[in-house]
Design an enzyme around this catalytic site. Sequence first.
Site, PDB file in Angstrom:
ATOM      1  N   GLY A 279       1.577  -1.352   9.619  1.00  0.00           N
ATOM      2  CA  GLY A 279       0.750  -1.336  10.663  1.00  0.00           C
ATOM      3  C   GLY A 279      -0.239   0.695  10.474  1.00  0.00           C
ATOM      4  O   GLY A 279      -0.178   1.229   8.906  1.00  0.00           O
ATOM      5  N   ASN A 280      -0.707   0.739  11.271  1.00  0.00           N
ATOM      6  CA  ASN A 280      -1.665   2.148  11.423  1.00  0.00           C
ATOM      7  C   ASN A 280      -2.069   1.840  10.153  1.00  0.00           C
ATOM      8  O   ASN A 280      -3.326   1.975   8.894  1.00  0.00           O
ATOM      9  CB  ASN A 280      -0.881   3.447  10.821  1.00  0.00           C
ATOM     10  CG  ASN A 280      -1.772   4.165  10.092  1.00  0.00           C
ATOM     11  OD1 ASN A 280      -1.552   5.406   9.452  1.00  0.00           O
ATOM     12  ND2 ASN A 280      -2.713   4.349  11.807  1.00  0.00           N
ATOM     13  N   LEU A 281      -3.318   0.949  10.946  1.00  0.00           N
ATOM     14  CA  LEU A 281      -4.515  -0.379   9.216  1.00  0.00           C
ATOM     15  C   LEU A 281      -5.664   0.557   9.385  1.00  0.00           C
ATOM     16  O   LEU A 281      -5.777   0.837  10.334  1.00  0.00           O
ATOM     17  CB  LEU A 281      -4.064  -1.817   9.795  1.00  0.00           C
ATOM     18  CG  LEU A 281      -3.303  -2.421  10.269  1.00  0.00           C
ATOM     19  CD1 LEU A 281      -3.065  -3.932  10.902  1.00  0.00           C
ATOM     20  CD2 LEU A 281      -1.800  -2.711   9.274  1.00  0.00           C
TER      21      LEU A 281
ATOM     22  N   GLN B  65      13.197   1.529   4.333  1.00  0.00           N
ATOM     23  CA  GLN B  65      12.371   2.102   3.659  1.00  0.00           C
ATOM     24  C   GLN B  65      12.566   3.243   3.418  1.00  0.00           C
ATOM     25  O   GLN B  65      12.154   4.305   2.545  1.00  0.00           O
ATOM     26  CB  GLN B  65      11.479   1.187   2.386  1.00  0.00           C
ATOM     27  CG  GLN B  65      10.171   1.529   4.110  1.00  0.00           C
ATOM     28  CD  GLN B  65       9.344   0.194   3.766  1.00  0.00           C
ATOM     29  OE1 GLN B  65       9.325  -1.438   3.781  1.00  0.00           O
ATOM     30  NE2 GLN B  65       8.308   0.914   2.901  1.00  0.00           N
TER      31      GLN B  65
ATOM     32  N   SER C  33      -6.639   5.130   1.553  1.00  0.00           N
ATOM     33  CA  SER C  33      -5.450   5.448   2.213  1.00  0.00           C
ATOM     34  C   SER C  33      -4.791   6.075   3.111  1.00  0.00           C
ATOM     35  O   SER C  33      -6.131   6.835   3.334  1.00  0.00           O
ATOM     36  CB  SER C  33      -4.240   6.426   1.163  1.00  0.00           C
ATOM     37  OG  SER C  33      -3.170   7.288   1.095  1.00  0.00           O
TER      38      SER C  33
ATOM     39  N   GLN D 282       5.680  -1.493  -6.174  1.00  0.00           N
ATOM     40  CA  GLN D 282       6.017  -2.514  -5.222  1.00  0.00           C
ATOM     41  C   GLN D 282       5.539  -3.831  -5.063  1.00  0.00           C
ATOM     42  O   GLN D 282       6.035  -4.729  -5.463  1.00  0.00           O
ATOM     43  CB  GLN D 282       5.985  -2.236  -3.829  1.00  0.00           C
ATOM     44  CG  GLN D 282       5.393  -2.675  -2.627  1.00  0.00           C
ATOM     45  CD  GLN D 282       5.284  -2.397  -1.189  1.00  0.00           C
ATOM     46  OE1 GLN D 282       5.942  -1.156  -0.468  1.00  0.00           O
ATOM     47  NE2 GLN D 282       3.867  -2.580  -0.988  1.00  0.00           N
TER      48      GLN D 282
ATOM     49  N   HIS E 223      -5.859  -2.990   3.993  1.00  0.00           N
ATOM     50  CA  HIS E 223      -5.095  -4.032   4.764  1.00  0.00           C
ATOM     51  C   HIS E 223      -6.079  -5.617   4.953  1.00  0.00           C
ATOM     52  O   HIS E 223      -5.619  -6.543   5.085  1.00  0.00           O
ATOM     53  CB  HIS E 223      -4.419  -3.244   6.513  1.00  0.00           C
ATOM     54  CG  HIS E 223      -3.581  -2.207   6.140  1.00  0.00           C
ATOM     55  ND1 HIS E 223      -3.729  -0.803   5.923  1.00  0.00           N
ATOM     56  CD2 HIS E 223      -2.483  -2.334   5.164  1.00  0.00           C
ATOM     57  CE1 HIS E 223      -2.568   0.323   6.202  1.00  0.00           C
ATOM     58  NE2 HIS E 223      -1.413  -1.329   5.738  1.00  0.00           N
TER      59      HIS E 223
ATOM     60  N   ASP F 144      -0.293  -0.409  -3.933  1.00  0.00           N
ATOM     61  CA  ASP F 144       1.595  -0.245  -4.354  1.00  0.00           C
ATOM     62  C   ASP F 144       1.527  -0.718  -5.886  1.00  0.00           C
ATOM     63  O   ASP F 144       2.581  -1.868  -5.245  1.00  0.00           O
ATOM     64  CB  ASP F 144       1.983  -0.216  -3.151  1.00  0.00           C
ATOM     65  CG  ASP F 144       1.681   1.065  -2.135  1.00  0.00           C
ATOM     66  OD1 ASP F 144       1.681   1.483  -2.410  1.00  0.00           O
ATOM     67  OD2 ASP F 144       1.245   0.216  -0.526  1.00  0.00           O
TER      68      ASP F 144
END
Length: 283
Positions: A32-34, A62, A188, A156, A38, A153
């Site tokens: 979220g907090n896109l 995480q 970011s 990741q 995203h 990322d």
Amino acid sequence: MIDIIHSLDILRGRIRAWKQQGLRVGLVPTMGNLHSGHYSLVRLARAHADRVVASVFVNPTQFGPHEDFARYPRTPEADADGLATAGCDVMWAPSVETMYPLGVDNAVRMSVPGVTGVLEGAQRPGHFDGVATVVSRLFLQVQPDVAAFGLKDYQQLAVIRHFVRDLAFPVQLLAGPIVRDDDGLALSSRNQYLTPEQRRSAPLIHATLQRMREQSLAGLPRGMVEAQARETLASNDFEVDYAVVRTPTLDVPPDGGGPRVALIAARLGTTRLIDNLEFGSSS
Ligand code: PAF
């Protein structure tokens, strides 16, 4: 119109109906907090699938014990609006209880060796195992044909590639290019914490990555490339966690050519920024 789904039964019903119609399903996992980075992943997934599910789930497994899971920004209404505009069909927003039905402490967890322990993983022990734990659950819940992750990322994505390959998950991974501001700064959610002066300095990270690429391709020894990068950043008020050249699986590269990635993590004040740049060829 976007459907916001909180129940696993309803999600499964939706996915089953799509698959019965022969539709390909894409997944974009998020917390979220896109931002537009995203949304570019939603468009990437859309280009490879008929229906797109974006998960919005702040994943407790995480976060380390000293990292603030409770204070992670949660903006579900804005996220749903942005996802709808980007062409997403379903926002999958499970509760912690739905994601971890036996409780977080009793959850079956993934343990991915090697690539989880270096760079970001060395700073945040357990973080990437938590990412692998939740992403493998999302794959089982959504059963996507494709899943999109941002190259920003980088580690990741390397961790996810590792377990998808090892466990033969039937999903094609899509790597979304890093989305940058005009001056090169990678987008970011942390950029919002930079002061105006720090914001002006921040593009030096990308400029340094470009120089690392040029120096490496010109044959400068890796040790020198890395030392010069650290020095450039440190003399401009960055506190450098790492500035390194690695293989795509994040091993220390042998001398000579081949695919490489330069990676930097550095702090400006209290804000920690990460970025990377791939270069070199596989032939
Ligand atoms: O990149 C993220 O936002 C998260 O690590 C992910 C992949 C959604 C797993 O929680």
